[in-house]
Design an enzyme around this catalytic site. Structure first.
Site, PDB file in Angstrom:
ATOM      1  N   SER A  13       0.987  -1.184   0.283  1.00 20.20           N
ATOM      2  CA  SER A  13       0.173   0.024  -0.055  1.00 20.20           C
ATOM      3  C   SER A  13       0.794   1.017   0.361  1.00 20.20           C
ATOM      4  CB  SER A  13      -0.910  -0.068   1.365  1.00 20.20           C
ATOM      5  OG  SER A  13      -0.632  -0.056   2.456  1.00 20.20           O
ATOM      6  N   LYS A 221       9.157   3.711  17.194  1.00 21.56           N
ATOM      7  CA  LYS A 221       8.268   5.517  16.840  1.00 21.56           C
ATOM      8  C   LYS A 221       9.709   5.975  17.877  1.00 21.56           C
ATOM      9  CE  LYS A 221       4.925   4.188  14.660  1.00 21.56           C
ATOM     10  NZ  LYS A 221       3.863   4.753  14.045  1.00 21.56           N
TER      11      LYS A 221
END
Length: 331
Positions: A13, A221
């Protein structure tokens, strides 16, 4: 006009989102003096190579119809090493156990003097220093804004707009799936299991949502922020992690009655990396709802700067990738 030849390695995607954005923004890029030709696209089943530039519309259609972009049996690593181009846009799936093909691809790119722009957290979570050193030794640019906040700028914000500030800490919501589940649990007074099922139906949560709901994605992250902003050499093992699976509708209701919401907050300081559910005042800038991400950057000169944006989605992630590509080639 700067002619830039690119490969897109990984055509799920996000990779398709990059192709769509390049098609859509061709005129704007040329107005900035950048003419990008994608000369190779690879997925897990093979590649398409065209040194004159690939027809991106046809490539996207072929991927959607047949499940692969491949017209030749060539791996992404082979393409990186053997097709002459300037920048590798690396969008293969994240693997935080080994770094996966992403790590192999990035190192191959630097060995062959190619710049890298990526959305892939795995390699940066595991081998940040090694990758930075490889990029430096080969005099290559390495950009990874898309790994942390999707369309929400945080690394580039700190490194350019807030340059000269001492960054004291960063805290925020760095996982849209968890934020959606917690928001909906509160709105519907529903259980975690019910709202997880809803988020899967809507495609917000993965079929296996473990990385998200256990706080692992947010922790990765934080590692990238700790290393890139604070100059640490952190790995996933250095983060205290608690996910959202034990939160009940009752605890959300009690918090709400006292003027608070419960959010999964990631926090980076020089001496602490932590992801955990925390009480946030309902009027606080971090109390955003739905799938939004938010980050507050605490500085010595500018005070607290807070940014909000979409942390996931193929076009949103492609936006961050495009911004990185532009930042390299406008320089």
């Amino acid at each position: 006009m700067r002619k830039v030849r690119a490969s897109i390695i990984g055509f799920g995607s996000v990779g398709q989102g990059v192709a769509e954005v390049l098609l859509k923004k061709d005129d704007e890029l040329k107005s900035l003096g950048i003419d990008i030709d994608v000369v190779a696209i690879s997925d897990s089943r093979g590649s398409e190579v065209n040194t004159e530039g690939i027809d991106l519309k046809a490539a996207i259609e072929r991927k959607r119809e047949s499940g692969t972009v491949a017209v030749e049996d060539l791996t992404g690593e082979y393409v990186i090493r053997n097709v002459d181009h300037d920048v590798v846009i690396e969008t293969t799936p994240t693997d935080i156990e080994t770094g996966g093909t992403g790590l192999v691809n990035m190192l191959a790119a630097f060995e062959n003097s190619r710049d890298v722009v990526t959305s892939n957290k795995g390699p940066l979570t595991l081998k940040y220093q090694e990758l930075m050193q490889a990029a430096e030794e080969s005099d290559c640019k390495f950009r990874f804004e898309a790994t942390v906040g999707g369309a929400m700028p945080i690394i580039n914000l700190i490194k350019s707009t807030l340059a000269g500030n001492e960054i004291k800490s960063i805290e925020g919501i760095l996982n849209g799936t968890c934020n959606y589940i917690l928001t909906r649990m509160m709105e519907e007074k529903a259980s975690y299991e019910q709202m997880l099922a809803e988020s899967k139906e809507l495609g917000i949560a993965e079929t296996d949502p473990t990385y998200d709901v256990e706080g692992i994605d947010a922790a990765c992250k934080l590692v990238i922020l700790a290393n890139s902003i604070f100059g640490q050499n952190a790995t996933f093992q250095d983060v205290e992690v608690t996910g959202i699976t034990k939160i009940t509708p009752e605890s959300l209701a009690l918090a709400y009655d006292d003027g608070y919401v419960i959010k999964l907050i990631g926090e980076v300081k020089k001496d602490r990396l932590r992801v955990s559910p925390r009480l946030v005042p309902a009027s606080h800038p971090l109390a955003v709802g739905g799938t939004l991400n938010v980050a507050s950057v605490h500085t010595d000169l500018a005070g607290t700067v807070t940014v909000t944006g979409r942390g996931a989605g193929s076009i949103e992630t492609a936006s961050a990738i495009l911004s990185d590509v532009v930042s390299i080639y406008r320089e």
